[in-house]
Design a protein around this motif. Structure first.
Motif, PDB file in Angstrom:
ATOM      1  N   GLY A 404       0.839  -1.194   0.000  1.00  0.00           N
ATOM      2  CA  GLY A 404       0.000   0.000   0.000  1.00  0.00           C
ATOM      3  C   GLY A 404       0.871   1.240   0.000  1.00  0.00           C
ATOM      4  O   GLY A 404       1.909   1.276  -0.653  1.00  0.00           O
ATOM      5  N   GLU A 405       0.465   2.199   0.806  1.00  0.00           N
ATOM      6  CA  GLU A 405       1.171   3.478   0.800  1.00  0.00           C
ATOM      7  C   GLU A 405       2.551   3.328   1.418  1.00  0.00           C
ATOM      8  O   GLU A 405       2.708   3.057   2.595  1.00  0.00           O
ATOM      9  N   ILE A 406       3.565   3.545   0.612  1.00  0.00           N
ATOM     10  CA  ILE A 406       4.933   3.453   1.126  1.00  0.00           C
ATOM     11  C   ILE A 406       5.494   4.856   1.330  1.00  0.00           C
ATOM     12  O   ILE A 406       6.320   5.094   2.197  1.00  0.00           O
ATOM     13  N   ILE A 407       5.002   5.784   0.507  1.00  0.00           N
ATOM     14  CA  ILE A 407       5.410   7.186   0.631  1.00  0.00           C
ATOM     15  C   ILE A 407       4.173   8.059   0.570  1.00  0.00           C
ATOM     16  O   ILE A 407       3.251   7.805  -0.203  1.00  0.00           O
ATOM     17  N   GLY A 408       4.154   9.085   1.423  1.00  0.00           N
ATOM     18  CA  GLY A 408       3.122  10.110   1.339  1.00  0.00           C
ATOM     19  C   GLY A 408       3.816  11.456   1.344  1.00  0.00           C
ATOM     20  O   GLY A 408       4.707  11.683   2.154  1.00  0.00           O
ATOM     21  N   GLY A 409       3.441  12.315   0.412  1.00  0.00           N
ATOM     22  CA  GLY A 409       4.117  13.607   0.369  1.00  0.00           C
ATOM     23  C   GLY A 409       3.272  14.649  -0.322  1.00  0.00           C
ATOM     24  O   GLY A 409       2.130  14.373  -0.712  1.00  0.00           O
ATOM     25  N   SER A 410       3.840  15.828  -0.482  1.00  0.00           N
ATOM     26  CA  SER A 410       3.101  16.887  -1.160  1.00  0.00           C
ATOM     27  C   SER A 410       3.997  18.083  -1.419  1.00  0.00           C
ATOM     28  O   SER A 410       5.074  18.209  -0.834  1.00  0.00           O
ATOM     29  N   GLN A 411       3.508  18.935  -2.318  1.00  0.00           N
ATOM     30  CA  GLN A 411       4.072  20.273  -2.364  1.00  0.00           C
ATOM     31  C   GLN A 411       3.387  21.021  -1.238  1.00  0.00           C
ATOM     32  O   GLN A 411       2.214  20.768  -0.936  1.00  0.00           O
ATOM     33  N   ARG A 412       4.109  21.900  -0.556  1.00  0.00           N
ATOM     34  CA  ARG A 412       3.541  22.587   0.602  1.00  0.00           C
ATOM     35  C   ARG A 412       2.925  23.917   0.173  1.00  0.00           C
ATOM     36  O   ARG A 412       3.386  24.547  -0.785  1.00  0.00           O
ATOM     37  N   GLU A 413       1.939  24.362   0.916  1.00  0.00           N
ATOM     38  CA  GLU A 413       1.344  25.679   0.647  1.00  0.00           C
ATOM     39  C   GLU A 413       2.296  26.750   1.147  1.00  0.00           C
ATOM     40  O   GLU A 413       2.533  26.861   2.345  1.00  0.00           O
ATOM     41  N   GLU A 414       2.875  27.517   0.203  1.00  0.00           N
ATOM     42  CA  GLU A 414       3.853  28.515   0.627  1.00  0.00           C
ATOM     43  C   GLU A 414       3.232  29.896   0.814  1.00  0.00           C
ATOM     44  O   GLU A 414       3.865  30.809   1.321  1.00  0.00           O
ATOM     45  N   ASN A 415       1.971  30.021   0.393  1.00  0.00           N
ATOM     46  CA  ASN A 415       1.286  31.310   0.492  1.00  0.00           C
ATOM     47  C   ASN A 415       0.654  31.466   1.877  1.00  0.00           C
ATOM     48  O   ASN A 415      -0.197  30.668   2.278  1.00  0.00           O
ATOM     49  N   LEU A 416       1.103  32.470   2.614  1.00  0.00           N
ATOM     50  CA  LEU A 416       0.666  32.649   4.005  1.00  0.00           C
ATOM     51  C   LEU A 416      -0.851  32.755   4.125  1.00  0.00           C
ATOM     52  O   LEU A 416      -1.474  32.104   4.960  1.00  0.00           O
ATOM     53  N   GLU A 417      -1.427  33.581   3.254  1.00  0.00           N
ATOM     54  CA  GLU A 417      -2.859  33.840   3.348  1.00  0.00           C
ATOM     55  C   GLU A 417      -3.672  32.564   3.122  1.00  0.00           C
ATOM     56  O   GLU A 417      -4.586  32.234   3.885  1.00  0.00           O
ATOM     57  N   LYS A 418      -3.292  31.829   2.079  1.00  0.00           N
ATOM     58  CA  LYS A 418      -4.019  30.583   1.781  1.00  0.00           C
ATOM     59  C   LYS A 418      -3.867  29.571   2.910  1.00  0.00           C
ATOM     60  O   LYS A 418      -4.805  28.852   3.243  1.00  0.00           O
ATOM     61  N   LEU A 419      -2.656  29.520   3.449  1.00  0.00           N
ATOM     62  CA  LEU A 419      -2.394  28.561   4.524  1.00  0.00           C
ATOM     63  C   LEU A 419      -3.222  28.900   5.758  1.00  0.00           C
ATOM     64  O   LEU A 419      -3.840  28.027   6.379  1.00  0.00           O
ATOM     65  N   GLU A 420      -3.253  30.170   6.101  1.00  0.00           N
ATOM     66  CA  GLU A 420      -4.008  30.591   7.291  1.00  0.00           C
ATOM     67  C   GLU A 420      -5.500  30.366   7.093  1.00  0.00           C
ATOM     68  O   GLU A 420      -6.205  29.938   8.010  1.00  0.00           O
ATOM     69  N   THR A 421      -5.982  30.641   5.884  1.00  0.00           N
ATOM     70  CA  THR A 421      -7.402  30.429   5.597  1.00  0.00           C
ATOM     71  C   THR A 421      -7.765  28.962   5.798  1.00  0.00           C
ATOM     72  O   THR A 421      -8.783  28.630   6.409  1.00  0.00           O
ATOM     73  N   ARG A 422      -6.882  28.102   5.288  1.00  0.00           N
ATOM     74  CA  ARG A 422      -7.138  26.676   5.411  1.00  0.00           C
ATOM     75  C   ARG A 422      -7.136  26.245   6.881  1.00  0.00           C
ATOM     76  O   ARG A 422      -7.959  25.420   7.316  1.00  0.00           O
ATOM     77  N   MET A 423      -6.194  26.798   7.643  1.00  0.00           N
ATOM     78  CA  MET A 423      -6.130  26.453   9.069  1.00  0.00           C
ATOM     79  C   MET A 423      -7.390  26.920   9.792  1.00  0.00           C
ATOM     80  O   MET A 423      -7.903  26.218  10.678  1.00  0.00           O
ATOM     81  N   ASP A 424      -7.869  28.078   9.408  1.00  0.00           N
ATOM     82  CA  ASP A 424      -9.110  28.590  10.010  1.00  0.00           C
ATOM     83  C   ASP A 424     -10.286  27.660   9.687  1.00  0.00           C
ATOM     84  O   ASP A 424     -11.099  27.341  10.554  1.00  0.00           O
ATOM     85  N   GLU A 425     -10.348  27.256   8.421  1.00  0.00           N
ATOM     86  CA  GLU A 425     -11.433  26.354   8.000  1.00  0.00           C
ATOM     87  C   GLU A 425     -11.456  25.079   8.842  1.00  0.00           C
ATOM     88  O   GLU A 425     -12.511  24.523   9.133  1.00  0.00           O
ATOM     89  N   LEU A 426     -10.243  24.625   9.202  1.00  0.00           N
ATOM     90  CA  LEU A 426     -10.141  23.372   9.960  1.00  0.00           C
ATOM     91  C   LEU A 426     -10.194  23.619  11.467  1.00  0.00           C
ATOM     92  O   LEU A 426     -10.071  22.679  12.259  1.00  0.00           O
ATOM     93  N   GLY A 427     -10.365  24.889  11.829  1.00  0.00           N
ATOM     94  CA  GLY A 427     -10.471  25.214  13.246  1.00  0.00           C
ATOM     95  C   GLY A 427      -9.181  25.014  14.024  1.00  0.00           C
ATOM     96  O   GLY A 427      -9.179  24.669  15.199  1.00  0.00           O
ATOM     97  N   MET A 428      -8.033  25.225  13.332  1.00  0.00           N
ATOM     98  CA  MET A 428      -6.747  25.016  13.992  1.00  0.00           C
ATOM     99  C   MET A 428      -6.285  26.263  14.728  1.00  0.00           C
ATOM    100  O   MET A 428      -6.602  27.379  14.358  1.00  0.00           O
ATOM    101  N   GLU A 429      -5.496  26.026  15.769  1.00  0.00           N
ATOM    102  CA  GLU A 429      -4.908  27.110  16.561  1.00  0.00           C
ATOM    103  C   GLU A 429      -3.660  27.606  15.852  1.00  0.00           C
ATOM    104  O   GLU A 429      -2.645  26.919  15.834  1.00  0.00           O
ATOM    105  N   LYS A 430      -3.722  28.765  15.280  1.00  0.00           N
ATOM    106  CA  LYS A 430      -2.563  29.246  14.512  1.00  0.00           C
ATOM    107  C   LYS A 430      -1.422  29.698  15.419  1.00  0.00           C
ATOM    108  O   LYS A 430      -0.259  29.625  15.058  1.00  0.00           O
ATOM    109  N   GLU A 431      -1.786  30.180  16.614  1.00  0.00           N
ATOM    110  CA  GLU A 431      -0.788  30.779  17.505  1.00  0.00           C
ATOM    111  C   GLU A 431       0.352  29.815  17.843  1.00  0.00           C
ATOM    112  O   GLU A 431       1.516  30.193  17.820  1.00  0.00           O
ATOM    113  N   SER A 432       0.005  28.578  18.121  1.00  0.00           N
ATOM    114  CA  SER A 432       1.054  27.648  18.542  1.00  0.00           C
ATOM    115  C   SER A 432       1.987  27.276  17.392  1.00  0.00           C
ATOM    116  O   SER A 432       3.060  26.739  17.616  1.00  0.00           O
ATOM    117  N   LEU A 433       1.562  27.546  16.160  1.00  0.00           N
ATOM    118  CA  LEU A 433       2.428  27.256  15.008  1.00  0.00           C
ATOM    119  C   LEU A 433       3.018  28.546  14.421  1.00  0.00           C
ATOM    120  O   LEU A 433       3.368  28.601  13.250  1.00  0.00           O
TER     121      LEU A 433
END
Length: 482
Positions: A404-433
């Motif tokens: 099955g899955e031997i490798i999992g990876g991705s290109q990372r979101e390098e855009n701050l705004e998009k990343l923060e929006t996504r974190m908000d959507e998922l209800g994540m605590e941005k402060e600790s990161l």
RNA sequence: UCCUUAGUAGCUCAGUUGGUUAGAGCGGCGGACUGUUAAUCCGUAGGUCGUAAGUUCGAGUCUUACCUGAGGAGCCA
């Protein structure tokens, strides 16, 4: 006895210096013989093959020869000789035998006979002494070495990321808590919850589930880095491919996009497999024979491809590369889907692919490793780069036959705004990161990386069926012996 | 965590519809054998039948619970 430097058995077996005095040190596999001659088969871990010691009973006390039993440890002085027997070319004619440690034959669990892998798991402290686990240990070492060799040759830097971490924001699974508080009487807050401020690190901490986030920090200066460290998941997983403690390799590369990431991953896997073929021929041969023997009573259709052939096959073929959407298409049109053979029907875009679907793609449709890309964002992690379609992310999973899955990876979101929006959507605590997000605030670049489960690689290379057999001391739910 | 399956000698297993003293192979031990290859041959010891409760005149066998292993699923590497 004179001081003779010991010779490793692997070297001895290649020697043609007949008559030369040598010292062999190792453990007895078997002993057999009669009043005229005694044969002792020894192994010291230097390779698959054993050395045969020939002893003349007239030269040694009965008591000494009696104490030479399966599992006992010996130093043998003697001379290299051309074997008179047919099973080997080189043997050692013993002149002196020193027994270092006895192994009571009545109590020593490893008998000169076949043992089940399940039984050997229960005596993992002794299983290195078997052919199978000796071979696995040597291959494992070679694979570790090859990982460093590969990245070093490409100018990657190895980074040690922390094992104790305070970030639990990755959603990569349940974590093991690290604490020095008294579990019976922890300090409490007014609301009755545990007051982690009084703990060792003045916060709640756990064992790492991934070094990726810290790896990204390093890549944002060193350009190309990799980590290779222990990883801990407190999931109650009881399968042949999960461990609570395992080793993961996580490269992270600045200025890499998904395509570059896939190319690197494929090259990396092929390098490792080639390294095994080039450096572990004896051990692979043995494991291959073992597998054939094990599968002999299985019907032809259920037998796996011969191990070495399988490794070469992967080496010689390009991995199939398709998007998640294309994969869903193939599955929707597949025979098992139409005939209702899948336990879980594929319901179009958004379906999280099950093991049976991945297996169909790899083992039936493409019949080779498959890289799946561009998964729906809902079923992937927050940090993955979002595609312009707003639906998918630049993820890639490499699927291997049987594993099955031997490798999992991705290109990372390098855009701050998009990343923060996504974190908000998922209800994540941005402060600790905040530190992670800083990389997007200061000098952000496109970057990508992946994680390779080292033991899953070991499963594939050794052909073993259970991940508990490719790590010396497996940690799984309810098991932490040794 | 869920589903399936198993637990009998040191190991691998057999043990019929519940029936009297629980079997085999391998390993161990004793012996034989002038070169063996997990040697071979002869002999021999070894079991609270996973744990607890229950049904029964009687349980390795049936019932329930628990423990442990394995396989599959989920989670993922």
């Amino acid at each position: 006895m004179s001081k003779i430097k010991k010779t490793k058995i692997a070297d001895l077996l290649k020697s043609e210096e007949f008559g030369k005095e040598v010292l062999v040190q190792g453990w007895v596999r078997t002993k057999r013989g009669n009043k005229q001659v005694v044969f002792i088969t020894m192994n010291d871990g230097s390779g698959m093959n054993n050395i045969q010691i020939v002893a003349d009973p007239a030269m040694f006390s009965e008591e000494l020869l009696k104490s030479v039993t399966t599992g006992s440890s010996l130093s043998v002085y003697g001379t290299i000789a051309q074997s008179q027997g047919s099973g080997q070319t080189v043997e050692v004619m013993a002149t002196e035998i020193i027994v270092h440690g006895l192994a009571d034959a009545d109590k020593y669990p490893l008998q000169p006979k076949k043992h089940s892998l399940e039984f050997l798991r229960e005596i993992a402290h002794l299983r290195f002494r078997t052919n199978t686990f000796g071979a696995i240990a040597r291959i494992r070492h070679n694979m570790i070495f090859a990982v460093h060799s590969f990245f070093n040759s490409k100018g990657f830097y190895n980074i040690h990321t922390p094992i104790i971490t305070a970030s639990d924001c990755e959603g990569a699974g349940e974590m093991f808590r690290v604490s020095t508080l008294n579990p019976k009487n922890p300090p409490l807050n007014e609301d009755g919850s545990v007051d982690w401020k009084q703990d060792f690190f003045a916060r709640e901490t756990s064992l790492t589930v991934s070094g990726q986030l810290e790896g990204e920090l390093a890549a944002m200066a060193m350009s190309e880095i990799y980590t290779f460290g222990p990883t801990f998941r407190a999931e109650n997983s009881n399968t042949t491919r999960h461990l609570a403690e395992f080793w993961m390799i996580e490269p992270e590369m600045a200025f890499y996009e998904l395509e570059d990431n896939m190319n690197l991953a494929e090259e990396f896997l092929k390098y490792l497999i080639k390294y095994a073929l080039d450096h572990c021929a004896d051990d692979l041969r043995f494991l291959s024979d073992r597998l054939i023997e094990e599968e002999r009573n299985k019907p032809q259709s259920e037998r796996s491809m011969e191990l070495i052939e399988k490794l070469k096959f992967v080496l010689d073929n390009d991995f199939a590369r398709i998007t998640y959407t294309e994969a869903v298409d193939i599955l929707m049109k597949s025979k098992p889907q139409k005939e209702g053979k899948f336990q879980y029907q594929v319901k179009g875009f958004g379906t999280d692919l099950q093991s049976e679907h991945e297996r169909y793609l790899v083992e039936k449709h493409f019949k080779k490793p498959v890289i799946l890309t561009d998964y729906p964002k809902e079923i992937k992690s927050f940090y993955m780069k979002q595609n312009d379609d707003g639906l998918t992310v630049r993820a890639m999973d490499i699927l291997f036959p049987g594993i099955g899955e031997i490798i999992g990876g991705s290109q990372r979101e390098e855009n701050l705004e998009k990343l923060e929006t996504r974190m908000d959507e998922l209800g994540m605590e941005k402060e600790s990161l905040w530190w992670y997000l800083d990389t997007r605030r200061f000098g952000t670049v496109p970057h990508a990386g992946f994680g390779l489960g080292f033991e899953r690689l070991m499963l594939f290379v050794t052909g073993m069926g259970n991940i508990r057999d490719v790590i010396p001391f497996p940690r799984t739910p309810k098991t932490a012996e040794f």
